[in-house]
Design a protein around this motif. Sequence first.
Motif, PDB file in Angstrom:
ATOM      1  N   TYR A   1       0.852  -1.196   0.000  1.00 34.77           N
ATOM      2  CA  TYR A   1       0.000   0.000   0.000  1.00 34.77           C
ATOM      3  C   TYR A   1       0.886   1.244   0.000  1.00 34.77           C
ATOM      4  O   TYR A   1       1.277   1.741   1.043  1.00 34.77           O
ATOM      5  N   GLY A   2       1.241   1.702  -1.169  1.00 34.61           N
ATOM      6  CA  GLY A   2       1.965   2.958  -1.267  1.00 34.61           C
ATOM      7  C   GLY A   2       3.466   2.869  -1.150  1.00 34.61           C
ATOM      8  O   GLY A   2       4.152   3.892  -1.256  1.00 34.61           O
ATOM      9  N   GLY A   3       4.012   1.686  -0.906  1.00 33.70           N
ATOM     10  CA  GLY A   3       5.459   1.567  -0.760  1.00 33.70           C
ATOM     11  C   GLY A   3       6.188   2.027  -2.011  1.00 33.70           C
ATOM     12  O   GLY A   3       5.782   1.731  -3.132  1.00 33.70           O
ATOM     13  N   ALA A   4       7.284   2.774  -1.818  1.00 37.94           N
ATOM     14  CA  ALA A   4       8.094   3.266  -2.938  1.00 37.94           C
ATOM     15  C   ALA A   4       9.125   2.200  -3.290  1.00 37.94           C
ATOM     16  O   ALA A   4      10.032   1.926  -2.503  1.00 37.94           O
ATOM     17  N   ILE A   5       8.978   1.603  -4.473  1.00 36.63           N
ATOM     18  CA  ILE A   5       9.861   0.519  -4.910  1.00 36.63           C
ATOM     19  C   ILE A   5      10.890   1.094  -5.874  1.00 36.63           C
ATOM     20  O   ILE A   5      10.540   1.653  -6.919  1.00 36.63           O
ATOM     21  N   PHE A   6      12.160   0.944  -5.520  1.00 34.55           N
ATOM     22  CA  PHE A   6      13.255   1.478  -6.338  1.00 34.55           C
ATOM     23  C   PHE A   6      13.992   0.325  -7.017  1.00 34.55           C
ATOM     24  O   PHE A   6      14.362  -0.659  -6.370  1.00 34.55           O
ATOM     25  N   ALA A   7      14.200   0.450  -8.317  1.00 36.66           N
ATOM     26  CA  ALA A   7      14.916  -0.561  -9.088  1.00 36.66           C
ATOM     27  C   ALA A   7      15.496   0.101 -10.324  1.00 36.66           C
ATOM     28  O   ALA A   7      15.018   1.157 -10.762  1.00 36.66           O
ATOM     29  N   ASN A   8      16.526  -0.507 -10.897  1.00 37.77           N
ATOM     30  CA  ASN A   8      17.095   0.093 -12.108  1.00 37.77           C
ATOM     31  C   ASN A   8      16.318  -0.355 -13.343  1.00 37.77           C
ATOM     32  O   ASN A   8      15.599  -1.354 -13.329  1.00 37.77           O
ATOM     33  N   GLU A   9      16.458   0.413 -14.403  1.00 39.26           N
ATOM     34  CA  GLU A   9      15.628   0.201 -15.589  1.00 39.26           C
ATOM     35  C   GLU A   9      15.872  -1.146 -16.244  1.00 39.26           C
ATOM     36  O   GLU A   9      14.929  -1.793 -16.719  1.00 39.26           O
ATOM     37  N   GLN A  10      17.111  -1.606 -16.262  1.00 38.02           N
ATOM     38  CA  GLN A  10      17.365  -2.907 -16.876  1.00 38.02           C
ATOM     39  C   GLN A  10      16.631  -4.005 -16.125  1.00 38.02           C
ATOM     40  O   GLN A  10      15.992  -4.871 -16.736  1.00 38.02           O
TER      41      GLN A  10
END
Length: 866
Positions: free
Chosen positions: A680-689
């Motif tokens: 619920y609303g968590g900001a998920i960070f990942a690289n584009e590849q």
Amino acid sequence: SSDSMNVSVFGQDSVDFVYGGSGSGSVSSDKAVSLKTALEAAGFTVNDTLWNFYANGDGSSYRKTYKSETGAGEFAVNEVPVSLYTAAVTDSFSDFNDAAIVVFGRSGGESADLPTEELSTGYMYLQIDQNERDMLQMACDNFDKVIVIINSSNAMELSFLDEYDVDACVWAGAAGQTGVYAIGEVLNGTINPSGRLVDTYAYDSTSAPSFVNLGNYNFTNEGLSFEDKNNMYLVYEEGIYVGYRYYETRYEDAVLQNTNVGSFDYSTQVQFPFGYGLSYTDFSYDNYSVTDNGDTFLITVDVTNTGAVAGKDTVEIYMQSPYTEYDIANNVEKASVVLVGFAKTELLEAGATKSISISVDKENMKSYDTDGLGTYIVDAGDYYFALGTDAHNALNNILAAKGYSTSDGMTAEGNQDLTFCYTVDTMDSTTYAVSQETGNPITNEFENADIRSYDDGFVYLSRSNWTGTWPTVYQDGSWEASDQLVADLAFYQGDEVLNDGSTMPATDAEPAAYVYASDLIGASYDDALWETLLDELSVSNLTKLVRMGGYATISIDAISFPATTDKDGPSGFSSSIIPGRSGMAYPAEVVMASTWNVDLINEVGKCIGEDSLALGISGWYGPGVNTHRSPYSGRNFEYFSEDGYLAGMICAYEVDGARSKGTIAYMKHFALNDQETNRYGGAIFANEQAIREVFLKSFELTVRYGKITAAMASMNRIGARWSGADYGLMTATLRDEWGFQGMVITDQASVLAMLYQDMISGLYGGTDLWLNTNSNLWSLSDYKSNATVMNHVRNAAHNIIYTITNSNAMNGISPDTKVITIMPWWRKALWGAAAVVWLLSIAAVINAAVRMIKKKKVTIKVSEEN
């Protein structure tokens, strides 16, 4: 065999079998077949004394527990201690001693991941604990033949199979309503098992790099809170190295003795590789051949059943890309092997040979170059295409072709005859820099999801330096978001969202020739008649259509457009989702994928479509298409695999089957909803590849091959922006790149806690419909004079009506059909029950189409979803 039919079944899990999981993919145990019933149907006589001990005797107070979809409860194994087994129970073993069948079960579900810390028993949840070990030992001490059944959709640690005198192990996963019958048929030999694993089974389930960042992480800023759904984050530091992409790649680097590999012994890391599976027979491969056919490679091989009984085999094709100096300099990561093709044979009799052909698109050779050219490239170098019985076997075949052997540290010798090397002379940075579906250019769309946009010194895990880039807990739970990040976490309503200079669209028009929804059945998305139809709609029609989409869509009388009824879930329209009259509950998606049989799963899709017709349900909130990033994700049962190619192809065929019956399938949860904690609303960070190659691949293939026409946005953020408001995801990638034509719905949006799923920003991003049953939410009254917003609303209405017009909701509707709206008895009840609807995931029952035959006109009375 016929002389081994009296069996004793051990474990409280045997009488409390896992058929699904909690939440939208749940399966009611009341409807499901018991293991005892299935074994008896297969000719076994089951030890009633032992069975009743678990069912209603001293063992009946011991039951596994897990969190519900609301997050209540706790995870516990609760196996019966051996001290409670009475003499009467243990004495019964001798009369039913042809085999002991020992069942170990684990379950997960919606809203909660599995615990990542040791339980009070001192064991991890995915390990068997001491009570289970004692039970298994008791079985081994009293029976010559011991068979273990793994009744878990999450990849458990199975090292105990090496430690105890176990004769056979059957992985069953979550079996659905009737799938448990197959267990008896496998054990008596009626069926020769041919499934393959869709996840890597590691000896230590915490050894994957994803485990380092898994669970609950919060910003420390006082102004951010759980109530506002803006204080949670997670960083996919492992990049592309999920599942076998990590274990196999680090293994190759260890064999090649590359620098900074560190201490890595594959044989103690991985017990069962991705793609692994046993059969009652054996197969051999001959005449492996690869032909270059321009845009594809045609791979052929002769498969021979070399054993004594009939069986099916799965042919798996893996590819290795070159890992170049350019890649290292520009942070382009390459896994040692990736799945690029597979096929299931027909039933081959003992001694029979069948030639199998698999077409592999050359597009599989592309890699995403985020930091360099900002698009897809095909590196110069050698590409290997290898057949393997699993991912590890395929890699060993490639290593053999490179001249390596067990003397170099390989776990087994490979077979270079099952490989093909294709050389690219110069880097290609143009062919796949444009969409193969639309011709639109492809460039970076997820820079804001990259943690480096807020931490420019961050480094993702890289095979160029395993030890130096190994993940750590990001910010160690002490991340104070910058002012920019705090601002980015707020509702996204910039000038481009509210004022793009467009003019107000026409509404309430009265054309010379009136257009009805049925006039556009089968029309192309760009047909000029759409403009006429949309012009006819009122502002109220448009706004209500977009706002009120919870488990139904509304009717529009003026264009004879019917309402629809929409339901969960990925296992079908089960009785736990639709009490009373319901459809079949199919095995969990992870079990479907384990068949590696696209034709079979296409039939499953058709059956779900038939259920939709029988039940008057047009919209199916399924299938689930997220990634098994970790074995600890609570919803892994509802998703197919750790591998996006396998998941995407299996899903595409299931969707194709459902669509053939006119069912609207909503792939979910789009995207990066790969854990339940803080969804619920968590900001998920990942690289584009990683986003493109690992986490979006399954969705991409479902769109491109399954031609799916609906998607459900995830509740989490992509970076700082809610997924439904992410233009790069919902429009630039989904529509402009993949060629998707259809509608996107939110996940649950019927309560105030979901207001971060902002409608104005979402409409701009490319979301069309809010899964909302609350008439007091999502008012657009302040924007009815805003031309930009109303054009987005009109576009959303186009997408919704286009999708429904090309579905079974239109069955029986023609231009002579008149749709009228009535007030159903349950409408007022829904007004006061929206929160309960959300918590229990039970939609109000909708009377979708009550037909009354009149002389020359059919009138469809449609319940109006509030």
